[in-house]
Design a protein around this motif. Structure first.
Motif, PDB file in Angstrom:
ATOM      1  N   TYR A 135      20.527   5.898   3.842  1.00 28.20           N
ATOM      2  CA  TYR A 135      19.419   5.447   3.009  1.00 28.20           C
ATOM      3  C   TYR A 135      19.208   6.472   1.907  1.00 28.20           C
ATOM      4  CZ  TYR A 135      18.354   2.201   6.782  1.00 28.20           C
ATOM      5  OH  TYR A 135      18.433   1.212   7.716  1.00 28.20           O
ATOM      6  N   ARG A 136      19.076   5.967   0.669  1.00 31.92           N
ATOM      7  CA  ARG A 136      18.858   6.855  -0.469  1.00 31.92           C
ATOM      8  C   ARG A 136      17.618   6.422  -1.240  1.00 31.92           C
ATOM      9  NH1 ARG A 136      24.428   5.444  -0.990  1.00 31.92           N
ATOM     10  NH2 ARG A 136      25.885   7.176  -0.636  1.00 31.92           N
ATOM     11  N   ASP A 137      16.864   7.415  -1.708  1.00 28.40           N
ATOM     12  CA  ASP A 137      15.822   7.131  -2.692  1.00 28.40           C
ATOM     13  C   ASP A 137      16.328   7.584  -4.053  1.00 28.40           C
ATOM     14  OD1 ASP A 137      15.562   9.899  -2.727  1.00 28.40           O
ATOM     15  OD2 ASP A 137      13.491   9.924  -1.997  1.00 28.40           O
TER      16      ASP A 137
ATOM     17  N   GLN B  70       0.806  -1.216   0.000  1.00 24.90           N
ATOM     18  CA  GLN B  70       0.000   0.000   0.000  1.00 24.90           C
ATOM     19  C   GLN B  70       0.842   1.270   0.000  1.00 24.90           C
ATOM     20  OE1 GLN B  70      -3.160   0.081   2.875  1.00 24.90           O
ATOM     21  NE2 GLN B  70      -3.415  -2.137   2.848  1.00 24.90           N
ATOM     22  N   ASN B  71       2.065   1.177   0.492  1.00 27.85           N
ATOM     23  CA  ASN B  71       2.842   2.381   0.738  1.00 27.85           C
ATOM     24  C   ASN B  71       4.226   2.320   0.103  1.00 27.85           C
ATOM     25  OD1 ASN B  71       0.908   3.675   2.374  1.00 27.85           O
ATOM     26  ND2 ASN B  71       1.478   2.359   4.087  1.00 27.85           N
ATOM     27  N   VAL B  72       4.734   3.459  -0.229  1.00 26.67           N
ATOM     28  CA  VAL B  72       6.126   3.730  -0.544  1.00 26.67           C
ATOM     29  C   VAL B  72       6.683   2.977  -1.754  1.00 26.67           C
ATOM     30  CG1 VAL B  72       8.207   4.461   0.650  1.00 26.67           C
ATOM     31  CG2 VAL B  72       6.329   3.602   1.995  1.00 26.67           C
ATOM     32  N   MET B  73       7.866   2.403  -1.575  1.00 28.05           N
ATOM     33  CA  MET B  73       8.677   1.905  -2.670  1.00 28.05           C
ATOM     34  C   MET B  73       8.237   0.527  -3.139  1.00 28.05           C
ATOM     35  SD  MET B  73      10.142   3.907  -0.416  1.00 28.05           S
ATOM     36  CE  MET B  73      10.521   2.655   0.771  1.00 28.05           C
ATOM     37  N   LYS B  74       8.780   0.124  -4.274  1.00 24.98           N
ATOM     38  CA  LYS B  74       8.554  -1.228  -4.762  1.00 24.98           C
ATOM     39  C   LYS B  74       9.552  -2.212  -4.160  1.00 24.98           C
ATOM     40  CE  LYS B  74       6.619   0.274  -9.176  1.00 24.98           C
ATOM     41  NZ  LYS B  74       6.778   0.244 -10.656  1.00 24.98           N
ATOM     42  N   LYS B  75      10.766  -1.754  -3.876  1.00 29.84           N
ATOM     43  CA  LYS B  75      11.754  -2.668  -3.316  1.00 29.84           C
ATOM     44  C   LYS B  75      12.787  -1.908  -2.482  1.00 29.84           C
ATOM     45  CE  LYS B  75      14.283  -2.662  -7.699  1.00 29.84           C
ATOM     46  NZ  LYS B  75      14.774  -3.504  -8.812  1.00 29.84           N
ATOM     47  N   PHE B  76      13.500  -2.684  -1.673  1.00 29.05           N
ATOM     48  CA  PHE B  76      14.527  -2.164  -0.779  1.00 29.05           C
ATOM     49  C   PHE B  76      15.768  -3.020  -0.971  1.00 29.05           C
ATOM     50  CE2 PHE B  76      17.032  -2.065   2.991  1.00 29.05           C
ATOM     51  CZ  PHE B  76      16.871  -0.810   3.537  1.00 29.05           C
ATOM     52  N   SER B  77      16.929  -2.400  -1.089  1.00 28.82           N
ATOM     53  CA  SER B  77      18.157  -3.164  -1.309  1.00 28.82           C
ATOM     54  C   SER B  77      19.303  -2.619  -0.470  1.00 28.82           C
ATOM     55  CB  SER B  77      18.540  -3.149  -2.791  1.00 28.82           C
ATOM     56  OG  SER B  77      18.554  -1.828  -3.301  1.00 28.82           O
ATOM     57  N   ILE B  78      20.260  -3.507  -0.168  1.00 33.34           N
ATOM     58  CA  ILE B  78      21.415  -3.171   0.659  1.00 33.34           C
ATOM     59  C   ILE B  78      22.678  -3.346  -0.176  1.00 33.34           C
ATOM     60  CG2 ILE B  78      22.705  -3.711   2.755  1.00 33.34           C
ATOM     61  CD1 ILE B  78      20.158  -4.789   3.962  1.00 33.34           C
TER      62      ILE B  78
ATOM     63  N   GLU C   6      17.139  13.585   6.767  1.00 33.75           N
ATOM     64  CA  GLU C   6      17.273  14.678   5.817  1.00 33.75           C
ATOM     65  C   GLU C   6      16.021  15.546   5.794  1.00 33.75           C
ATOM     66  OE1 GLU C   6      19.011  16.650   2.245  1.00 33.75           O
ATOM     67  OE2 GLU C   6      16.933  16.180   2.738  1.00 33.75           O
ATOM     68  N   GLU C   7      16.211  16.834   5.548  1.00 35.47           N
ATOM     69  CA  GLU C   7      15.110  17.795   5.536  1.00 35.47           C
ATOM     70  C   GLU C   7      14.040  17.434   4.507  1.00 35.47           C
ATOM     71  OE1 GLU C   7      14.124  20.493   7.108  1.00 35.47           O
ATOM     72  OE2 GLU C   7      15.770  20.933   8.473  1.00 35.47           O
ATOM     73  N   ARG C   8      14.455  16.919   3.367  1.00 34.07           N
ATOM     74  CA  ARG C   8      13.520  16.724   2.245  1.00 34.07           C
ATOM     75  C   ARG C   8      12.384  15.780   2.595  1.00 34.07           C
ATOM     76  NH1 ARG C   8      13.692  12.877  -1.854  1.00 34.07           N
ATOM     77  NH2 ARG C   8      15.844  12.308  -1.328  1.00 34.07           N
ATOM     78  N   THR C   9      12.626  14.764   3.394  1.00 34.92           N
ATOM     79  CA  THR C   9      11.610  13.754   3.689  1.00 34.92           C
ATOM     80  C   THR C   9      11.182  13.768   5.152  1.00 34.92           C
ATOM     81  OG1 THR C   9      13.417  12.155   3.943  1.00 34.92           O
ATOM     82  CG2 THR C   9      12.274  12.196   1.823  1.00 34.92           C
TER      83      THR C   9
ATOM     84  N   ASN D  23      12.409   3.630  -5.190  1.00 31.16           N
ATOM     85  CA  ASN D  23      12.949   2.576  -4.351  1.00 31.16           C
ATOM     86  C   ASN D  23      13.991   3.109  -3.374  1.00 31.16           C
ATOM     87  OD1 ASN D  23      11.405   0.704  -5.852  1.00 31.16           O
ATOM     88  ND2 ASN D  23      13.022   0.565  -7.391  1.00 31.16           N
ATOM     89  N   LEU D  24      14.303   2.284  -2.360  1.00 33.09           N
ATOM     90  CA  LEU D  24      15.318   2.652  -1.373  1.00 33.09           C
ATOM     91  C   LEU D  24      16.515   1.729  -1.469  1.00 33.09           C
ATOM     92  CD1 LEU D  24      13.645   3.569   2.038  1.00 33.09           C
ATOM     93  CD2 LEU D  24      14.732   5.066   0.380  1.00 33.09           C
ATOM     94  N   GLN D  25      17.696   2.328  -1.293  1.00 27.65           N
ATOM     95  CA  GLN D  25      18.935   1.581  -1.159  1.00 27.65           C
ATOM     96  C   GLN D  25      19.623   2.013   0.126  1.00 27.65           C
ATOM     97  OE1 GLN D  25      21.381   2.182  -4.606  1.00 27.65           O
ATOM     98  NE2 GLN D  25      19.922   1.238  -6.008  1.00 27.65           N
TER      99      GLN D  25
END
Length: 233
Positions: free
Chosen positions: A169-171, A12-20, A183-186, A141-143
């Motif tokens: 963490y980066r989008d 329902q929320n946010v990214m499609k995937k998360f990776s390290i 970070e200020e942006r999010t 997505n997030l890395q």
């Protein structure tokens, strides 16, 4: 860039995937984390929450002295990760450590808004540094990787932060959070309606179940959270 440990994210929320990224897994092979997403109603202040906060602060001050903090579970392991990545944890303290030090220095904790205050309380109670983000401000997505020299990062309340060597963490648009500062942006504000919360453990799963249970409890009790979804990282 080689990406490991890729997982599909929330329905329902946010990214499609998360990776390290491998740089994190090399420095912290036992890294674990929890990403929690939910819808909620934020408020400026909750008296019941701060009554609980005051109790926790008083208990913490009776149990510890400032020299104890860097040895506490969660904080100790994150400091070790910073050192492995070449970052001085005494100059760039993990947020959980900074909150605990502030308490033992008899400084008042800032009252930001109920959601941020809840995250801070969970962090103090568990020792984990926790990122809290407005889902609607995250792009793609997030890395999870390591900051590089010259990378732009506008830390909340701190201005430009040198995140070289910090876990980050980066989008799709850049960094959104480190265990030192988000970070200020999010960032979360009173208008935030969807939360992404990431609980960071640099050394295994010990304490994460407790942190997850506490997070669910507080988010429901103080912020009327619903549609809670959880991903183990």
């Amino acid at each position: 860039m080689l990406i490991l440990n890729c997982k599909y994210f929330f329905k329902q929320n946010v990214m499609k995937k998360f990776s390290i990224e491998p740089t994190i897994l090399k420095a912290a092979p036992d890294y674990k984390g929890i990403a929690l997403s939910c819808s909620l109603t934020n408020t400026n202040y909750d008296k019941r929450l701060w009554e609980k906060f005051d109790f926790e602060i008083e208990l913490f001050r009776r149990q510890y002295v400032i020299e104890d903090i860097k040895e506490l579970p969660g904080i100790y392991e994150m400091r070790k990760l910073y050192k492995r990545l070449g970052k001085d944890p005494n100059r760039y303290r993990p947020s959980a450590e900074a909150l605990c030090r502030r308490i033992l220095k008899d400084r008042n904790l800032y009252k930001i808004n109920t959601l941020v205050d809840v995250i801070n309380l969970i962090s103090i109670h568990t020792g984990f540094s926790i990122g809290g983000f407005d889902c609607d401000k995250i792009s793609g997505n997030l890395q999870f990787g390591v900051g590089v020299a010259g990378e732009k990062y506008d830390a909340i309340g701190r201005g430009q932060l040198n995140i070289e060597g910090l876990p980050v963490y980066r989008d799709n648009l850049g960094g959104i959070g480190t265990p030192t500062s988000d970070e200020e942006r999010t960032k979360i504000n009173i208008e935030t309606r969807r939360l992404l919360m990431i609980i960071n453990s640099a050394d295994g799963t010990d304490g994460l179940e407790e942190a997850l249970d506490l997070s669910r409890k507080f988010l429901i009790e103080y912020l009327m959270a619903k549609d809670i979804e959880v991903l183990w990282l």
